[in-house]
Design an enzyme around this catalytic site. Structure first.
Site, PDB file in Angstrom:
ATOM      1  N   PHE A  40       0.857  -1.183   0.000  1.00 19.05           N
ATOM      2  CA  PHE A  40       0.000   0.000   0.000  1.00 19.05           C
ATOM      3  C   PHE A  40       0.896   1.237   0.000  1.00 19.05           C
ATOM      4  CE2 PHE A  40      -2.457  -3.388   1.890  1.00 19.05           C
ATOM      5  CZ  PHE A  40      -3.730  -3.210   1.382  1.00 19.05           C
ATOM      6  N   LEU A  78       2.999  -1.559   4.164  1.00 22.23           N
ATOM      7  CA  LEU A  78       2.648  -0.151   3.999  1.00 22.23           C
ATOM      8  C   LEU A  78       3.918   0.653   3.866  1.00 22.23           C
ATOM      9  CD1 LEU A  78       0.302  -0.072   7.048  1.00 22.23           C
ATOM     10  CD2 LEU A  78      -0.448  -0.109   4.709  1.00 22.23           C
ATOM     11  N   CYS A  79       3.915   1.601   2.961  1.00 24.11           N
ATOM     12  CA  CYS A  79       5.062   2.492   2.842  1.00 24.11           C
ATOM     13  C   CYS A  79       5.173   3.291   4.137  1.00 24.11           C
ATOM     14  CB  CYS A  79       4.893   3.425   1.650  1.00 24.11           C
ATOM     15  SG  CYS A  79       6.193   4.669   1.546  1.00 24.11           S
ATOM     16  N   ILE A  80       6.291   3.186   4.805  1.00 27.64           N
ATOM     17  CA  ILE A  80       6.453   3.838   6.098  1.00 27.64           C
ATOM     18  C   ILE A  80       6.414   5.362   5.969  1.00 27.64           C
ATOM     19  CG2 ILE A  80       8.980   3.748   6.070  1.00 27.64           C
ATOM     20  CD1 ILE A  80       8.776   3.248   9.148  1.00 27.64           C
ATOM     21  N   SER A  83       2.864   6.459   5.369  1.00 28.66           N
ATOM     22  CA  SER A  83       2.061   6.221   6.572  1.00 28.66           C
ATOM     23  C   SER A  83       2.318   7.268   7.646  1.00 28.66           C
ATOM     24  CB  SER A  83       2.349   4.823   7.127  1.00 28.66           C
ATOM     25  OG  SER A  83       1.987   3.842   6.198  1.00 28.66           O
TER      26      SER A  83
END
Length: 130
Positions: A40, A78-80, A83
């Protein structure tokens, strides 16, 4: 065929997360298809916020993604950076930023873009939902 999903569309403003969920549910019935993971990115990371409560007459996409991932052992990345920018952090990140709470829903994991690059290199196809 080994593949991965890239989801970039907001779960609240596009059908990207919903369409990807439907696609994956169907694709998993074919034993020839092996999903390596779901990444994501951009506004799609909003799917993993543990705080929103959808209306009772609407599908809870976060809950559906978590259930599918748990049943089929699918990693949900998830792309940190995306996020954190949107206020979605796990416990280690909340400590890093000296916050008293975290908002990452269980079943999702924060990862860097390097994880997405690994998915690209280990699969024959990346399917994007915007």
């Amino acid at each position: 065929m080994h593949y991965a999903l890239l989801i970039t569309g907001s779960p609240y403003q596009t059908k990207a997360c919903h369409s990807a969920l439907q696609f994956l549910t169907t694709a998993l019935t074919n034993k020839e298809h092996i999903l390596e993971g779901v990444f994501f990115y951009e506004d799609a990371v909003l799917i993993c916020n543990a705080l929103p409560q959808p209306p009772r007459d609407e599908i809870d996409l976060r809950k559906e993604w978590k259930a599918l991932a748990k049943t089929h052992h699918i990693p949900l990345y998830l792309c940190i950076a995306a996020s954190v920018r949107r206020g979605i952090i796990d416990e280690p990140e909340s400590q890093r930023y000296e916050l008293s709470q975290h908002s990452l829903s269980e079943g999702f994991q924060l990862e860097g873009l390097g994880t997405f690059v690994e998915l690209m290199n280990s699969t024959s196809k990346i399917i994007q939902f915007r």
